[in-house]
Design a protein around this motif. Structure first.
Motif, PDB file in Angstrom:
ATOM      1  N   THR A  26     111.610  -6.819 160.784  1.00  0.00           N
ATOM      2  CA  THR A  26     110.351  -7.456 161.568  1.00  0.00           C
ATOM      3  C   THR A  26     110.372  -8.995 161.643  1.00  0.00           C
ATOM      4  O   THR A  26     111.009  -9.535 160.602  1.00  0.00           O
ATOM      5  CB  THR A  26     109.081  -7.185 160.792  1.00  0.00           C
ATOM      6  N   ALA A  27     110.169  -9.735 162.839  1.00  0.00           N
ATOM      7  CA  ALA A  27     110.000 -11.192 162.472  1.00  0.00           C
ATOM      8  C   ALA A  27     108.838 -11.854 162.047  1.00  0.00           C
ATOM      9  O   ALA A  27     107.982 -11.376 161.995  1.00  0.00           O
ATOM     10  CB  ALA A  27     110.191 -11.476 163.992  1.00  0.00           C
ATOM     11  N   SER A  28     109.181 -13.054 161.566  1.00  0.00           N
ATOM     12  CA  SER A  28     108.028 -13.540 160.617  1.00  0.00           C
ATOM     13  C   SER A  28     106.804 -13.799 161.584  1.00  0.00           C
ATOM     14  O   SER A  28     107.001 -14.358 162.803  1.00  0.00           O
ATOM     15  CB  SER A  28     108.631 -14.917 160.275  1.00  0.00           C
ATOM     16  N   GLY A  29     105.705 -13.582 161.155  1.00  0.00           N
ATOM     17  CA  GLY A  29     104.421 -14.126 161.815  1.00  0.00           C
ATOM     18  C   GLY A  29     103.856 -13.126 162.748  1.00  0.00           C
ATOM     19  O   GLY A  29     102.882 -13.157 163.572  1.00  0.00           O
ATOM     20  N   LEU A  47     105.953  -6.085 168.616  1.00  0.00           N
ATOM     21  CA  LEU A  47     105.201  -5.186 167.731  1.00  0.00           C
ATOM     22  C   LEU A  47     103.745  -5.271 167.955  1.00  0.00           C
ATOM     23  O   LEU A  47     103.053  -4.462 167.547  1.00  0.00           O
ATOM     24  CB  LEU A  47     105.396  -5.862 166.414  1.00  0.00           C
ATOM     25  N   PHE A  48     103.209  -6.326 168.691  1.00  0.00           N
ATOM     26  CA  PHE A  48     102.014  -6.472 168.963  1.00  0.00           C
ATOM     27  C   PHE A  48     101.464  -5.185 170.130  1.00  0.00           C
ATOM     28  O   PHE A  48     100.325  -4.726 170.236  1.00  0.00           O
ATOM     29  CB  PHE A  48     101.575  -7.703 169.557  1.00  0.00           C
ATOM     30  N   VAL A  49     102.408  -4.887 170.937  1.00  0.00           N
ATOM     31  CA  VAL A  49     102.234  -4.099 171.905  1.00  0.00           C
ATOM     32  C   VAL A  49     102.523  -2.572 171.604  1.00  0.00           C
ATOM     33  O   VAL A  49     102.329  -1.533 171.979  1.00  0.00           O
ATOM     34  CB  VAL A  49     102.449  -4.485 173.393  1.00  0.00           C
TER      35      VAL A  49
HETATM   36  C1  LIG Z   1     102.085 -15.088 166.856  1.00  0.00           C
HETATM   37  C2  LIG Z   1     103.379 -15.480 166.297  1.00  0.00           C
HETATM   38  C3  LIG Z   1     103.655 -16.015 164.880  1.00  0.00           C
HETATM   39  C4  LIG Z   1     104.724 -16.571 164.440  1.00  0.00           C
HETATM   40  N1  LIG Z   1     104.800 -17.058 163.299  1.00  0.00           N
HETATM   41  C5  LIG Z   1     105.919 -17.440 162.805  1.00  0.00           C
HETATM   42  C6  LIG Z   1     106.257 -17.972 161.514  1.00  0.00           C
HETATM   43  O1  LIG Z   1     105.281 -18.190 160.745  1.00  0.00           O
HETATM   44  N2  LIG Z   1     107.424 -18.194 160.894  1.00  0.00           N
HETATM   45  C7  LIG Z   1     108.229 -18.432 161.770  1.00  0.00           C
HETATM   46  O2  LIG Z   1     109.444 -18.626 161.202  1.00  0.00           O
HETATM   47  N3  LIG Z   1     108.419 -17.853 162.949  1.00  0.00           N
HETATM   48  C8  LIG Z   1     107.207 -17.181 163.465  1.00  0.00           C
HETATM   49  N4  LIG Z   1     107.361 -16.743 164.811  1.00  0.00           N
HETATM   50  C9  LIG Z   1     108.374 -16.794 165.573  1.00  0.00           C
HETATM   51  C10 LIG Z   1     108.947 -15.204 165.338  1.00  0.00           C
HETATM   52  O3  LIG Z   1     109.347 -14.773 164.228  1.00  0.00           O
HETATM   53  C11 LIG Z   1     110.253 -14.931 166.300  1.00  0.00           C
HETATM   54  O4  LIG Z   1     111.299 -15.808 165.835  1.00  0.00           O
HETATM   55  C12 LIG Z   1     109.933 -15.454 167.825  1.00  0.00           C
HETATM   56  O5  LIG Z   1     108.782 -14.802 168.032  1.00  0.00           O
HETATM   57  C13 LIG Z   1     110.855 -14.625 168.771  1.00  0.00           C
HETATM   58  O6  LIG Z   1     111.133 -13.267 168.679  1.00  0.00           O
HETATM   59  P1  LIG Z   1     110.169 -12.412 169.657  1.00  0.00           P
HETATM   60  O7  LIG Z   1     110.547 -12.850 171.040  1.00  0.00           O
HETATM   61  O8  LIG Z   1     110.919 -10.905 169.259  1.00  0.00           O
HETATM   62  O9  LIG Z   1     108.820 -12.438 169.415  1.00  0.00           O
HETATM   63  C14 LIG Z   1     105.878 -16.203 165.123  1.00  0.00           C
HETATM   64  C15 LIG Z   1     105.861 -15.811 166.432  1.00  0.00           C
HETATM   65  C16 LIG Z   1     104.711 -15.239 166.982  1.00  0.00           C
HETATM   66  C17 LIG Z   1     104.674 -14.688 168.431  1.00  0.00           C
END
Ligand SMILES: Cc1cc2nc3c(=O)[nH]c(=O)nc-3n(C[C@H](O)[C@H](O)[C@H](O)COP(=O)(O)O)c2cc1C
Length: 315
Positions: A21-24, A270-272
């Motif tokens: 899972t990606a951070s945040g 993951l939100f949807v």
């Molecule tokens: C709501 C939200 C909060 C995030 N918080 C962090 C964070 O705290 N640290 C970080 O390194 N990346 C953070 N990210 C970035 C994600 O980990 C990821 O790199 C980015 O969203 C791209 O991936 P995705 O297109 O699958 O969402 C956040 C992204 C979102 C949408």
């Protein structure tokens, strides 16, 4: 054919499968323990943690766009100490593999974070170092200044024995150069990449949708952009590359593995669709068998452009 081997290695770390899972985008992780088999994932990456708790940016700080999300959360979090004591034990109790994502405002804060983690000797797989947050003042400095980035990684390397995964920014710099600087500093892996700077406007009210005006773009819109960077970075450095950006279905995840990522992280999707990683995981063995691969490792990097990685894209 036997069941394909889904495991992957990222330096010294071996994961049972390449789906993270990606951070945040996954809370702190423990909120979902009752609803999903989180321990089946390759690993969970924590929300970005800072030395002290942070409130984040004023709302609104999240907006939907045509093909994704715009966020300016600004690293709201409970702080490293609280996470290590209150959340990490719950995850480890259930056998969840955890990567800690950390972010500092200064070199000193990054070093203090590394020392604190080291002193607690927590059961974590790796430290993911966020040098690429577009949503806090100065969040991009470390990723955009190659000399500073190399020094920061070297400084953290000297303070912790945990593997260091450096999460890079795709904004304003050649990500290959950034990855080389991280490698020079002693990084164990690079994570490509964080969000892209963006904005959205409410035309009727003539206002920005986000309180802060700008935010980070994530979701399907960024997948082709980050896929390009992942391909290029894989060709530019010797250390493993972990891909994150715009995964929204099976194909968009596997595309990253094909061009050479050793693991992928799923974020906004993951939100949807919080079940997406488990569906991808369930389908992976059949895909590998159908394509004639006995393992994820043999699939990784099997689709590469035959040209120097340093060539610039043609427009
Ligand atoms: C709501 C939200 C909060 C995030 N918080 C962090 C964070 O705290 N640290 C970080 O390194 N990346 C953070 N990210 C970035 C994600 O980990 C990821 O790199 C980015 O969203 C791209 O991936 P995705 O297109 O699958 O969402 C956040 C992204 C979102 C949408």
């Amino acid at each position: 054919m036997n069941t394909p081997d889904l495991s992957t290695t990222i330096g010294q770390v071996t994961l049972p499968n390449p789906l993270l899972t990606a951070s945040g985008t996954f809370g702190y992780g423990h909120e979902l323990l009752e609803s999903f088999p989180v321990q089946r994932l390759g690993a969970v990456v924590s929300k970005g943690l800072t030395l002290r708790p942070r409130e984040g940016n004023p709302r609104p700080r999240i907006a939907e766009t045509r093909c994704g999300l715009l966020n300016s959360i600004g690293l709201e979090n409970m702080g490293l100490e609280a996470y290590l004591h209150r959340v990490l034990p719950l995850l480890r109790e259930r056998g969840v593999r955890v990567v800690l994502n950390v972010e500092g405002r200064s070199e000193e804060e990054f070093y203090a974070l590394a020392e604190k983690v080291e002193a607690h000797q927590p059961e974590i797989l790796a430290l993911e170092v966020n040098v690429s947050c577009p949503n806090v003042e100065g969040g991009l400095w470390f990723g955009q200044d190659l000399g500073l980035l190399e020094r920061l990684v070297r400084g953290m390397r000297a303070r912790t024995r945990f593997p260091l995964w450096i999460k890079l920014t795709p904004s304003g710099v050649d990500v290959r150069e950034e990855a080389r600087a991280a490698e020079q500093g002693g990084a164990d892996a690079v994570v490509v990449a964080n969000t892209y700077p963006g904005m959205a406007v409410d035309v009727a009210r003539r206002r920005f949708l986000l309180h802060r005006g700008m935010g980070g773009v994530s979701g399907p819109a960024i997948h082709p952009l980050t896929l390009y960077w992942v391909h290029e970075v894989v060709g530019a450095v010797g250390i493993p590359v972990i891909a994150v950006g715009g995964i929204h279905d099976f194909d968009s995840a596997v595309a990253y593995l094909l061009v050479g990522a050793r693991a992928v992280q799923i974020g906004s999707a993951l939100f949807v669709d919080p079940e997406l990683p488990y569906r991808i995981l369930a389908r992976l063995p059949d895909y590998l068998r159908d394509q004639g691969f006995s393992s994820v490792s043999s699939l990784i990097g099997s689709l590469r452009l035959d040209r120097p990685a340093t060539q610039r894209p043609q427009t």
